[in-house]
Design an enzyme around this catalytic site. Sequence first.
Site, PDB file in Angstrom:
ATOM      1  N   LYS A   1      -2.092  -1.507  -3.846  1.00 42.18           N
ATOM      2  CA  LYS A   1      -2.976  -0.345  -3.804  1.00 42.18           C
ATOM      3  C   LYS A   1      -2.169   0.939  -3.923  1.00 42.18           C
ATOM      4  CE  LYS A   1      -6.106   1.848  -0.609  1.00 42.18           C
ATOM      5  NZ  LYS A   1      -6.599   1.895   0.736  1.00 42.18           N
TER       6      LYS A   1
ATOM      7  N   LYS B   1       0.860  -1.183   0.000  1.00 40.80           N
ATOM      8  CA  LYS B   1       0.000   0.000   0.000  1.00 40.80           C
ATOM      9  C   LYS B   1       0.894   1.229   0.000  1.00 40.80           C
ATOM     10  CE  LYS B   1      -3.596   2.448   2.488  1.00 40.80           C
ATOM     11  NZ  LYS B   1      -4.636   2.381   3.533  1.00 40.80           N
TER      12      LYS B   1
HETATM   13  C1  PBG Z   1      -7.328   3.650   5.655  1.00 40.76           C
HETATM   14  C2  PBG Z   1      -7.655   3.382   4.243  1.00 40.76           C
HETATM   15  C3  PBG Z   1      -7.502   4.294   3.195  1.00 40.76           C
HETATM   16  C4  PBG Z   1      -8.025   3.672   2.060  1.00 40.76           C
HETATM   17  C5  PBG Z   1      -8.445   2.408   2.434  1.00 40.76           C
HETATM   18  N1  PBG Z   1      -8.197   2.246   3.791  1.00 40.76           N
HETATM   19  C6  PBG Z   1      -6.993   5.679   3.191  1.00 40.76           C
HETATM   20  C7  PBG Z   1      -5.644   5.943   3.671  1.00 40.76           C
HETATM   21  O1  PBG Z   1      -4.797   5.070   3.821  1.00 40.76           O
HETATM   22  O2  PBG Z   1      -5.401   7.109   3.958  1.00 40.76           O
HETATM   23  C8  PBG Z   1      -8.088   4.329   0.713  1.00 40.76           C
HETATM   24  C9  PBG Z   1      -9.158   3.852  -0.187  1.00 40.76           C
HETATM   25  C10 PBG Z   1      -9.441   4.728  -1.330  1.00 40.76           C
HETATM   26  O3  PBG Z   1      -8.844   5.798  -1.564  1.00 40.76           O
HETATM   27  O4  PBG Z   1     -10.332   4.336  -2.091  1.00 40.76           O
HETATM   28  N2  PBG Z   1      -6.482   2.806   6.293  1.00 40.76           N
END
Ligand code: PBG
Length: 326
Positions: A249, A196
Amino acid sequence: MYLQKRNRILRTNSSIRSLVAETVLTPNDFILPVFVDEGENVKHEIPSMPGYYRYSLDLLVKEVKEVWAMGIKSVLIFVKAKDEVKDNTGKEAWNPDGLMQRSIKAIKNAIPEMLVMTDVALDPYSVYGHDGIVKDGEIVNDETVDALVKMSLSHAEAGADFVAPSDMMDGRIGAIRKALEATHFTKVGIMAYSAKYASCFYGPFRDALDSAPGFGDKKTYQMNYANRREAINEALQDVEQGADIVMVKPAMAYLDIIREVKNSVTVPVSAYHVSGEYAMIKAAAKMGWLDENKAIIESLTSIKRAGADLIATYFAKQAAEMVNRQ
Ligand code: PBG
């Protein structure tokens, strides 16, 4: 002109093109992220995600029944916690009567076969909007992992099929797996957000849940988008620690990473087509600059072609509708 091989033969018409297509989307590929709010009869459109809503549980259940009927088999739950339950311990995250726990139960009650996946990270519950516990301006790893374990067990207790840790703390997959084993939740899966990245494409999501970091950014735990090898390390470690599915992601700007991870692991790979990617297509379509439906199908097909076995996408419903019509 004599040619030994004419490549256009396999592109002559749509029949032959579909016969030789290497990648075909089906509703089975999709995970639908859902945003849940407190209250009743709430259907709040997220301004930066036109056509996407935060629902109260009563309406969410209706929506989930609808997508189940279209062939979508899994939802990934995110909740918008009220300001008054936010703190720096994240304890609302394992409140047995919390919005997440009630959402899991409501969906499993309504459609027992629907695979319910849950976001595991402290940001919706954090006064600082960070995924972990904050001490002296730092997001502390090990205490956060303890909290994430409690959160995961609480989701398992409520009936979640998969927990999906999206926090990027070190060692959380192993710790969660160990705890699930120790408490006999041996049927609960882990979909690890392994690679991520610290991405600007999460902007609209943070609007949706009012969860933007209050100070700094998430670069001390989420990955640097300049890096590729690191993604493989993360994915391999998560598999070793007990992840059933690993995730990359965002998706569209990270197709190379999806492929690298796919070639490195033997578990299913998922990709998260994130909120900013949704917003870009919606915005361009609204301006009349892109054909929305075509952009959706091309994007999702590319993500699958890159190596994603599963795709979490806000377009799941729209795409399933199109795919089912074909
Ligand atoms: C939080 C989380 C996020 C997303 C999924 N879980 C945001 C972040 O890490 O700030 C992002 C999902 C998206 O942008 O569609 N842990």
